[in-house]
Design a protein around this motif. Sequence first.
Motif, PDB file in Angstrom:
ATOM      1  N   LEU A   1      10.986  -2.575   7.492  1.00  0.00           N
ATOM      2  CA  LEU A   1      10.777  -1.892   6.209  1.00  0.00           C
ATOM      3  C   LEU A   1       9.468  -2.308   5.540  1.00  0.00           C
ATOM      4  O   LEU A   1       8.942  -1.579   4.697  1.00  0.00           O
ATOM      5  CB  LEU A   1      11.948  -2.176   5.260  1.00  0.00           C
ATOM      6  N   MET A   2       8.945  -3.473   5.906  1.00  0.00           N
ATOM      7  CA  MET A   2       7.685  -3.945   5.318  1.00  0.00           C
ATOM      8  C   MET A   2       6.519  -3.006   5.606  1.00  0.00           C
ATOM      9  O   MET A   2       5.530  -2.997   4.893  1.00  0.00           O
ATOM     10  CB  MET A   2       7.349  -5.360   5.806  1.00  0.00           C
ATOM     11  N   SER A   3       6.646  -2.188   6.672  1.00  0.00           N
ATOM     12  CA  SER A   3       5.568  -1.239   6.972  1.00  0.00           C
ATOM     13  C   SER A   3       5.706   0.035   6.140  1.00  0.00           C
ATOM     14  O   SER A   3       4.930   0.974   6.331  1.00  0.00           O
ATOM     15  CB  SER A   3       5.552  -0.915   8.463  1.00  0.00           C
ATOM     16  N   ALA A   4       6.693   0.064   5.238  1.00  0.00           N
ATOM     17  CA  ALA A   4       6.937   1.243   4.395  1.00  0.00           C
ATOM     18  C   ALA A   4       7.121   2.510   5.219  1.00  0.00           C
ATOM     19  O   ALA A   4       6.411   3.500   5.039  1.00  0.00           O
ATOM     20  CB  ALA A   4       5.829   1.427   3.363  1.00  0.00           C
TER      21      ALA A   4
ATOM     22  N   ARG B   1       0.423  -3.354  -2.115  1.00  0.00           N
ATOM     23  CA  ARG B   1       1.377  -2.633  -1.271  1.00  0.00           C
ATOM     24  C   ARG B   1       2.346  -3.626  -0.618  1.00  0.00           C
ATOM     25  O   ARG B   1       3.545  -3.395  -0.528  1.00  0.00           O
ATOM     26  CB  ARG B   1       0.604  -1.849  -0.194  1.00  0.00           C
ATOM     27  N   TYR B   2       1.773  -4.740  -0.175  1.00  0.00           N
ATOM     28  CA  TYR B   2       2.585  -5.789   0.448  1.00  0.00           C
ATOM     29  C   TYR B   2       3.639  -6.309  -0.537  1.00  0.00           C
ATOM     30  O   TYR B   2       4.819  -6.426  -0.202  1.00  0.00           O
ATOM     31  CB  TYR B   2       1.664  -6.913   0.927  1.00  0.00           C
ATOM     32  N   GLN B   3       3.234  -6.592  -1.759  1.00  0.00           N
ATOM     33  CA  GLN B   3       4.154  -7.106  -2.779  1.00  0.00           C
ATOM     34  C   GLN B   3       5.261  -6.105  -3.090  1.00  0.00           C
ATOM     35  O   GLN B   3       6.425  -6.469  -3.232  1.00  0.00           O
ATOM     36  CB  GLN B   3       3.399  -7.439  -4.084  1.00  0.00           C
ATOM     37  N   THR B   4       4.880  -4.837  -3.208  1.00  0.00           N
ATOM     38  CA  THR B   4       5.866  -3.785  -3.491  1.00  0.00           C
ATOM     39  C   THR B   4       6.932  -3.747  -2.410  1.00  0.00           C
ATOM     40  O   THR B   4       8.130  -3.691  -2.702  1.00  0.00           O
ATOM     41  CB  THR B   4       5.168  -2.402  -3.545  1.00  0.00           C
ATOM     42  N   GLN B   5       6.479  -3.778  -1.149  1.00  0.00           N
ATOM     43  CA  GLN B   5       7.440  -3.718  -0.037  1.00  0.00           C
ATOM     44  C   GLN B   5       8.305  -4.971   0.006  1.00  0.00           C
ATOM     45  O   GLN B   5       9.497  -4.902   0.267  1.00  0.00           O
ATOM     46  CB  GLN B   5       6.705  -3.541   1.300  1.00  0.00           C
ATOM     47  N   LEU B   6       7.674  -6.127  -0.276  1.00  0.00           N
ATOM     48  CA  LEU B   6       8.415  -7.386  -0.246  1.00  0.00           C
ATOM     49  C   LEU B   6       9.538  -7.361  -1.287  1.00  0.00           C
ATOM     50  O   LEU B   6      10.682  -7.718  -1.004  1.00  0.00           O
ATOM     51  CB  LEU B   6       7.460  -8.554  -0.497  1.00  0.00           C
ATOM     52  N   GLU B   7       9.210  -6.899  -2.484  1.00  0.00           N
ATOM     53  CA  GLU B   7      10.233  -6.831  -3.533  1.00  0.00           C
ATOM     54  C   GLU B   7      11.358  -5.884  -3.145  1.00  0.00           C
ATOM     55  O   GLU B   7      12.536  -6.164  -3.374  1.00  0.00           O
ATOM     56  CB  GLU B   7       9.603  -6.398  -4.865  1.00  0.00           C
ATOM     57  N   PHE B   8      10.987  -4.770  -2.542  1.00  0.00           N
ATOM     58  CA  PHE B   8      11.962  -3.780  -2.088  1.00  0.00           C
ATOM     59  C   PHE B   8      12.921  -4.398  -1.055  1.00  0.00           C
ATOM     60  O   PHE B   8      14.143  -4.263  -1.158  1.00  0.00           O
ATOM     61  CB  PHE B   8      11.192  -2.593  -1.494  1.00  0.00           C
ATOM     62  N   VAL B   9      12.369  -5.103  -0.094  1.00  0.00           N
ATOM     63  CA  VAL B   9      13.181  -5.698   0.976  1.00  0.00           C
ATOM     64  C   VAL B   9      14.091  -6.804   0.412  1.00  0.00           C
ATOM     65  O   VAL B   9      15.275  -6.890   0.761  1.00  0.00           O
ATOM     66  CB  VAL B   9      12.277  -6.261   2.104  1.00  0.00           C
ATOM     67  N   LEU B  10      13.548  -7.613  -0.480  1.00  0.00           N
ATOM     68  CA  LEU B  10      14.335  -8.740  -0.998  1.00  0.00           C
ATOM     69  C   LEU B  10      15.425  -8.273  -1.966  1.00  0.00           C
ATOM     70  O   LEU B  10      16.437  -8.945  -2.135  1.00  0.00           O
ATOM     71  CB  LEU B  10      13.420  -9.779  -1.650  1.00  0.00           C
TER      72      LEU B  10
END
Length: 237
Positions: free
Chosen positions: A152-155, A112-121
Amino acid sequence: MLEVRDLHASYGHGDVLHGLNLGIAKGSITALIGANGAGKSTVMKTISGLMKPTQGTVRFMEQDISGVGAERVVRQGLALVPEGRKVFAPLTIAENLEMGAFQYLIKRDTSRYQTQLEFVLELFPKLKERMEQVAGTLSGGEQQMLAIGRALMSAPKVLLLDEPSMGLAPLIVKQIFEALATLAAQNLTVFICEQNSEITLRHADYGYVIESGRLVLAGRAEELAADARVKEAYLGG
Ligand SMILES: Nc1ncnc2c1ncn2[C@@H]1O[C@H](COP(=O)(O)OP(=O)(O)OP(=O)(O)O)[C@@H](O)[C@H]1O
Ligand SMILES: [Mg+2]
């Protein structure tokens, strides 16, 4: 999506919010426009659980979240980008983003962390180039992107922003609002308070105007932007 009813709040010397009613529709950008001291930050703090309302309710997806506390509000799916950005200055960009994802990292939910990180970057590629840079050394605009990225990292389902344009050059402000429009187009709900009514109402769907803790106007953003009273008070005549 988010419904505020008869909201009152106080810092101990009488109410500074006097019974606000707000509705924020899913996937919309909703604006709260007001001058210095009107009560914008107090609204954001009570919605995000940093302050308890003295009266009234905040309902999110049919649930009463008034007074449940900031951590539970984040878990429910609301994330605040605070006034003045409040990035963790001694920490790197990567570490700041990790802080936003604590609820996933604490459960070792790294996917979940990786998904959010990719989204933010993807949203803010500038951050990607400097993951190890200390946040305190970033420009104001970069810090604002980081503060939004951290939230946004907290989705979240709803992103709350307290004066994101403050102190930033017009070009950077434009980039920030374009990012918010991208998020809203992906069905994220955005609630933003601002003094900078012009660019805010240009990007918003719906808006409210607050004066001395009371709502004085509400309407579709383009109607508000064209309203003589808004023009006079917030758009420099
Ligand atoms: N920590 C505090 N203690 C006491 N009074 C406060 C505190 N924070 C805000 N207030 C008061 O509450 C009222 C609303 O303040 P608030 O910060 O919500 O306004 P604002 O619209 O966010 O203003 P600004 O545009 O300057 O950020 C003001 O009268 C302010 O003086
Ligand atoms: Mg404020």
